[in-house]
Design an enzyme around this catalytic site. Sequence first.
Site, PDB file in Angstrom:
ATOM      1  N   HIS A  66      -2.446   6.639   3.729  1.00 12.95           N
ATOM      2  CA  HIS A  66      -1.001   6.798   3.937  1.00 12.95           C
ATOM      3  C   HIS A  66      -0.539   8.094   3.250  1.00 12.95           C
ATOM      4  CE1 HIS A  66      -1.056   2.914   5.620  1.00 12.95           C
ATOM      5  NE2 HIS A  66      -0.379   2.211   4.729  1.00 12.95           N
ATOM      6  N   CYS A  87       0.809  -1.224   0.000  1.00 10.96           N
ATOM      7  CA  CYS A  87       0.000   0.000   0.000  1.00 10.96           C
ATOM      8  C   CYS A  87       0.850   1.286   0.000  1.00 10.96           C
ATOM      9  CB  CYS A  87      -0.961  -0.004   1.184  1.00 10.96           C
ATOM     10  SG  CYS A  87      -0.230  -0.562   2.722  1.00 10.96           S
TER      11      CYS A  87
HETATM   12  N1  LIG Z   1      -4.778  -3.961   5.875  1.00  7.51           N
HETATM   13  C1  LIG Z   1      -4.126  -3.351   4.896  1.00  7.51           C
HETATM   14  O1  LIG Z   1      -4.137  -2.116   4.710  1.00  7.51           O
HETATM   15  C2  LIG Z   1      -3.347  -4.123   3.964  1.00  7.51           C
HETATM   16  C3  LIG Z   1      -3.194  -5.501   4.070  1.00  7.51           C
HETATM   17  N2  LIG Z   1      -2.485  -6.164   3.164  1.00  7.51           N
HETATM   18  C4  LIG Z   1      -2.273  -7.613   3.169  1.00  7.51           C
HETATM   19  O2  LIG Z   1      -3.518  -8.284   2.913  1.00  7.51           O
HETATM   20  C5  LIG Z   1      -3.561  -9.501   3.637  1.00  7.51           C
HETATM   21  C6  LIG Z   1      -4.760  -9.502   4.543  1.00  7.51           C
HETATM   22  O3  LIG Z   1      -4.656  -8.465   5.505  1.00  7.51           O
HETATM   23  P1  LIG Z   1      -5.845  -8.178   6.526  1.00  7.51           P
HETATM   24  O4  LIG Z   1      -7.151  -8.259   5.811  1.00  7.51           O
HETATM   25  O5  LIG Z   1      -5.481  -6.927   7.229  1.00  7.51           O
HETATM   26  O6  LIG Z   1      -5.730  -9.451   7.514  1.00  7.51           O
HETATM   27  P2  LIG Z   1      -6.808 -10.024   8.534  1.00  7.51           P
HETATM   28  O7  LIG Z   1      -6.049 -10.695   9.610  1.00  7.51           O
HETATM   29  O8  LIG Z   1      -7.801  -8.986   8.892  1.00  7.51           O
HETATM   30  O9  LIG Z   1      -7.594 -11.156   7.678  1.00  7.51           O
HETATM   31  C7  LIG Z   1      -7.003 -12.361   7.319  1.00  7.51           C
HETATM   32  C8  LIG Z   1      -7.978 -13.238   6.553  1.00  7.51           C
HETATM   33  O10 LIG Z   1      -7.325 -14.474   6.269  1.00  7.51           O
HETATM   34  C9  LIG Z   1      -8.024 -15.553   6.910  1.00  7.51           C
HETATM   35  N3  LIG Z   1      -7.061 -16.520   7.440  1.00  7.51           N
HETATM   36  C10 LIG Z   1      -6.193 -16.342   8.466  1.00  7.51           C
HETATM   37  N4  LIG Z   1      -5.476 -17.479   8.681  1.00  7.51           N
HETATM   38  C11 LIG Z   1      -5.918 -18.375   7.774  1.00  7.51           C
HETATM   39  C12 LIG Z   1      -5.585 -19.727   7.488  1.00  7.51           C
HETATM   40  N5  LIG Z   1      -4.638 -20.395   8.176  1.00  7.51           N
HETATM   41  N6  LIG Z   1      -6.236 -20.339   6.471  1.00  7.51           N
HETATM   42  C13 LIG Z   1      -7.184 -19.703   5.762  1.00  7.51           C
HETATM   43  N7  LIG Z   1      -7.554 -18.428   6.002  1.00  7.51           N
HETATM   44  C14 LIG Z   1      -6.924 -17.763   6.984  1.00  7.51           C
HETATM   45  C15 LIG Z   1      -8.832 -14.913   8.014  1.00  7.51           C
HETATM   46  O11 LIG Z   1      -9.933 -15.736   8.330  1.00  7.51           O
HETATM   47  P3  LIG Z   1     -10.613 -15.798   9.823  1.00  7.51           P
HETATM   48  O12 LIG Z   1     -11.479 -14.572   9.958  1.00  7.51           O
HETATM   49  O13 LIG Z   1     -11.393 -17.060   9.809  1.00  7.51           O
HETATM   50  O14 LIG Z   1      -9.465 -15.809  10.799  1.00  7.51           O
HETATM   51  C16 LIG Z   1      -9.232 -13.611   7.331  1.00  7.51           C
HETATM   52  O15 LIG Z   1     -10.291 -13.851   6.440  1.00  7.51           O
HETATM   53  C17 LIG Z   1      -2.228  -9.608   4.362  1.00  7.51           C
HETATM   54  O16 LIG Z   1      -1.338 -10.344   3.568  1.00  7.51           O
HETATM   55  C18 LIG Z   1      -1.782  -8.168   4.488  1.00  7.51           C
HETATM   56  O17 LIG Z   1      -0.397  -8.074   4.625  1.00  7.51           O
HETATM   57  C19 LIG Z   1      -1.954  -5.465   2.149  1.00  7.51           C
HETATM   58  C20 LIG Z   1      -2.075  -4.134   2.006  1.00  7.51           C
HETATM   59  C21 LIG Z   1      -2.777  -3.363   2.916  1.00  7.51           C
HETATM   60  N1  LIG Z   2       2.501  -3.037   5.874  1.00 10.28           N
HETATM   61  C1  LIG Z   2       1.399  -2.232   5.402  1.00 10.28           C
HETATM   62  C2  LIG Z   2       0.205  -3.086   5.096  1.00 10.28           C
HETATM   63  C3  LIG Z   2       0.540  -4.406   4.481  1.00 10.28           C
HETATM   64  O1  LIG Z   2      -0.011  -5.376   4.913  1.00 10.28           O
HETATM   65  O2  LIG Z   2       1.435  -4.430   3.502  1.00 10.28           O
HETATM   66  P1  LIG Z   2       1.771  -5.702   2.581  1.00 10.28           P
HETATM   67  O3  LIG Z   2       0.621  -5.855   1.639  1.00 10.28           O
HETATM   68  O4  LIG Z   2       3.032  -5.391   1.885  1.00 10.28           O
HETATM   69  O5  LIG Z   2       1.917  -6.909   3.469  1.00 10.28           O
HETATM   70  C4  LIG Z   2       1.094  -1.192   6.464  1.00 10.28           C
HETATM   71  O6  LIG Z   2       1.480  -1.436   7.551  1.00 10.28           O
HETATM   72  O7  LIG Z   2       0.475  -0.172   6.245  1.00 10.28           O
END
Ligand SMILES: NC(=O)C1=CN([C@@H]2O[C@H](COP(=O)(O)OP(=O)(O)OC[C@H]3O[C@@H](n4cnc5c(N)ncnc54)[C@H](OP(=O)(O)O)[C@@H]3O)[C@@H](O)[C@H]2O)C=CC1
Ligand SMILES: N[C@@H](CC(=O)OP(=O)(O)O)C(=O)O
Length: 346
Positions: free
Chosen positions: A242, A150
């Site tokens: 951000h 991001c």
């Molecule tokens: N938040 C942000 O701004 C950003 C996030 N990201 C990336 O996106 C991804 C998701 O982030 P975010 O949504 O914040 O994470 P969350 O922890 O909020 O959500 C994770 C999701 O994955 C599922 N999950 C977790 N463990 C497992 C498993 N072992 N098997 C299957 N499903 C699983 C969870 O299900 P359950 O609810 O059942 O636990 C949930 O649906 C990450 O890789 C993060 O780095 C990237 C850019 C920005």
């Molecule tokens: N690390 C970013 C969010 C994130 O999850 O990044 P990435 O998609 O590279 O794992 C933040 O803290 O704002």
Amino acid sequence: MAVQVGILGATGAVGQRFIQLLDDHPTFEIAALTASESSAGKTYREAAKWRVETQIPDDVAEMEVGATTPDDVSDDVDLLFSSLPSSVAEEVEPQFLEEGYVISSNSSNDRMADDVPLTIPEINADHLGLIEVQRDNRGWDGALIKNPNCSTITMVPTLAALDQFGLERVDVTTLQAVSGAGYSGVTSMEIIDNAIPHIGGEEPKMETESRKLLGGFDGSELSMHDSTVNASCNRIPTLDGHLESVFVDLAEEPSPEEAREAMRAFPGVDLPSAPDQLIHVFGDDEPERPQPRLDRSRADGMQISAGGVQSTSSGLKYNCLAHNTIRGAAGASLLNGELLVEEGWI
Ligand SMILES: NC(=O)C1=CN([C@@H]2O[C@H](COP(=O)(O)OP(=O)(O)OC[C@H]3O[C@@H](n4cnc5c(N)ncnc54)[C@H](OP(=O)(O)O)[C@@H]3O)[C@@H](O)[C@H]2O)C=CC1
Ligand SMILES: N[C@@H](CC(=O)OP(=O)(O)O)C(=O)O
């Protein structure tokens, strides 16, 4: 006909944004939702701790959440969006790819792999050609395409616009919102009345992903852009958006107005979720913009903002901003999915 899509990690922070953005989408229809074993078998309403400002769409609320395995996803699904923790995605995405699924993934695993397109449609849509290389290398019938981190995606459109003046070096300092760390990522006791001058793994991601995005593709191989990028990443107590302070060294010496015009004129793409204008640029009459609260939701959170453009001894400095969970995460994967459809990969 509608393209059937699934969301892997649908209950998480980014998964919820996918559901919000896919509501009433002109092309995509949600056909599968997956999460961890603890959510599998529940309705989406029961499984997700919904925190987005709009309501869960009624049809989605009653859908059953599956486990994140190919067996739990119907063969009718044409495209998967992935928002799994990267450690989980690393293990699970290949299982789906071997079964022939096309995945537009937001997770950070494999972003820098030589045969994985890391794409922002407005910047490097041509990198999708790597899918052929990927299929040859890995024997997958499916395809894996990633969007960047991001913080990276906030800055790269402005760099792409300025590259016509010979981009040589970038120094960037970020002020990142707490939603980037996920709901339980930083506690209120850690972040209120505070700033944290370290975000694990973030600086190398910005320094490498930006050079891959700005690099070339000759039909078989990628080349990294030859600029140097240095990043300093910091967490501050904003919720979403951000803000980044960027210094660029350029081979030429554009005036601030020429730089602003280059950013304003940078072309957008004709995809359903793309903003008409990629970068909104503030003039020198509004030096205090962009700001997270005021500017993160421009064009439904899909537009980049820039402002404060000034000359330095070796180039320019300016500020830029994007909504980190929309343009920086779910919206970025969605746009890549739209690009895959537009270019005939689905
Ligand atoms: N938040 C942000 O701004 C950003 C996030 N990201 C990336 O996106 C991804 C998701 O982030 P975010 O949504 O914040 O994470 P969350 O922890 O909020 O959500 C994770 C999701 O994955 C599922 N999950 C977790 N463990 C497992 C498993 N072992 N098997 C299957 N499903 C699983 C969870 O299900 P359950 O609810 O059942 O636990 C949930 O649906 C990450 O890789 C993060 O780095 C990237 C850019 C920005
Ligand atoms: N690390 C970013 C969010 C994130 O999850 O990044 P990435 O998609 O590279 O794992 C933040 O803290 O704002």
